[in-house]
Design a protein around this motif. Structure first.
Motif, PDB file in Angstrom:
ATOM      1  N   THR A 113       0.799  -0.987   0.163  1.00 41.93           N
ATOM      2  CA  THR A 113       0.055  -0.509  -0.147  1.00 41.93           C
ATOM      3  C   THR A 113       0.955   1.387   0.315  1.00 41.93           C
ATOM      4  O   THR A 113       0.224   2.273  -0.643  1.00 41.93           O
ATOM      5  CB  THR A 113      -0.935   0.369   1.025  1.00 41.93           C
ATOM      6  N   ARG A 114       2.181   0.969  -0.133  1.00 44.63           N
ATOM      7  CA  ARG A 114       2.766   2.387   0.335  1.00 44.63           C
ATOM      8  C   ARG A 114       3.272   2.973  -1.001  1.00 44.63           C
ATOM      9  O   ARG A 114       3.492   3.972  -1.290  1.00 44.63           O
ATOM     10  CB  ARG A 114       3.943   1.942   0.971  1.00 44.63           C
ATOM     11  N   TYR A 115       2.673   2.207  -2.243  1.00 44.17           N
ATOM     12  CA  TYR A 115       2.990   2.334  -3.229  1.00 44.17           C
ATOM     13  C   TYR A 115       1.704   2.970  -4.051  1.00 44.17           C
ATOM     14  O   TYR A 115       1.854   4.100  -4.864  1.00 44.17           O
ATOM     15  CB  TYR A 115       3.425   1.191  -4.454  1.00 44.17           C
ATOM     16  N   LYS A 118      -2.085   9.289  -2.265  1.00 42.60           N
ATOM     17  CA  LYS A 118      -2.629   9.872  -1.259  1.00 42.60           C
ATOM     18  C   LYS A 118      -4.288   9.719  -1.032  1.00 42.60           C
ATOM     19  O   LYS A 118      -4.989   9.361  -0.485  1.00 42.60           O
ATOM     20  CB  LYS A 118      -2.290  11.027  -0.985  1.00 42.60           C
ATOM     21  N   LEU A 121      -4.595   6.234  -1.813  1.00 40.54           N
ATOM     22  CA  LEU A 121      -4.999   5.507   0.433  1.00 40.54           C
ATOM     23  C   LEU A 121      -6.463   6.013   1.405  1.00 40.54           C
ATOM     24  O   LEU A 121      -6.734   5.044   1.606  1.00 40.54           O
ATOM     25  CB  LEU A 121      -3.737   5.904   0.866  1.00 40.54           C
TER      26      LEU A 121
END
Length: 203
Positions: A113-115, A118, A121
């Motif tokens: 999910t860090r990729y 915003k 997310l």
């Protein structure tokens, strides 16, 4: 004139997500190329754009779909039950068995999910909150004698998820323990733990 969608368009779109999950889980998002996804999907790279506009769109689509799928399954499993203990077991069983069934998809969900951008997310976070809220309500119902503070309910929920999130990494489906036994172990540990919490601690 826009290109018409095939009757199996959604099935193909979903199949690409599932294939991408295998690669993202094995190689990581940054090391996976669109060419790789096209190859494992048995189509040309140019054809991918008919289903997903970019690699990020594939990752976002995969994570959003998987969380939505989990949320729907958790809701369906718990809504028909009345006792909070039964609801908790149904929630745990749903997560554990789904994590074991599709470990690649869960690996992506937990590690990639860090990729996401915003906005992406935020959108998947809104779906994830549905599962968290369901756990919060169940946990509060486990202790009807005590009004548990909101932030501690959230913490207890996240602790419960912490007991399940990495099961797909170490659990062996063909090992000495079956999934139902594991579910009951988690259930008993959590029930006995929350039952023993000092009321003063819960405020």
């Amino acid at each position: 004139m826009a290109r018409p969608q095939a009757l199996d368009y959604e099935d193909r779109k979903r199949a690409i997500l599932k294939n991408a999950a295998i690669l993202f889980a094995k190689k990581g998002y940054s090391e996976t190329l669109l060419e790789d996804i096209a190859e494992i999907s048995g189509i040309k790279k140019s054809s991918l754009y008919h289903y997903h506009r970019s690699k990020h769109a594939i990752l976002h689509g995969l994570i959003a779909w998987k969380i939505e799928d989990l949320a729907w399954k958790v809701e369906a499993a718990t809504e028909a039950l009345r006792a909070p203990e039964q609801q908790l077991r149904a929630l745990i069983a749903t997560l554990v068995k789904e994590y074991i069934r599709v470990p690649e998809e869960i690996t992506v969900l937990l590690t990639q999910t860090r990729y996401l951008t915003k906005p992406a997310l935020r959108s998947v976070g809104e779906i994830q909150e549905r599962i968290i809220r369901r756990a919060v309500v169940i946990i509060q119902d486990l202790r009807p004698d005590q009004e548990i503070s909101r932030h501690k309910l959230k913490a207890l929920s996240m602790m419960l998820f912490g007991m399940t999130n990495w099961i797909h990494v170490w659990f062996k489906p063909n090992g000495q323990m079956d999934a139902d036994t594991l579910v009951d172990m988690i259930l008993q540990i959590f029930l006995k733990g929350i039952d023993g919490l000092d009321p003063d601690f819960l405020n």
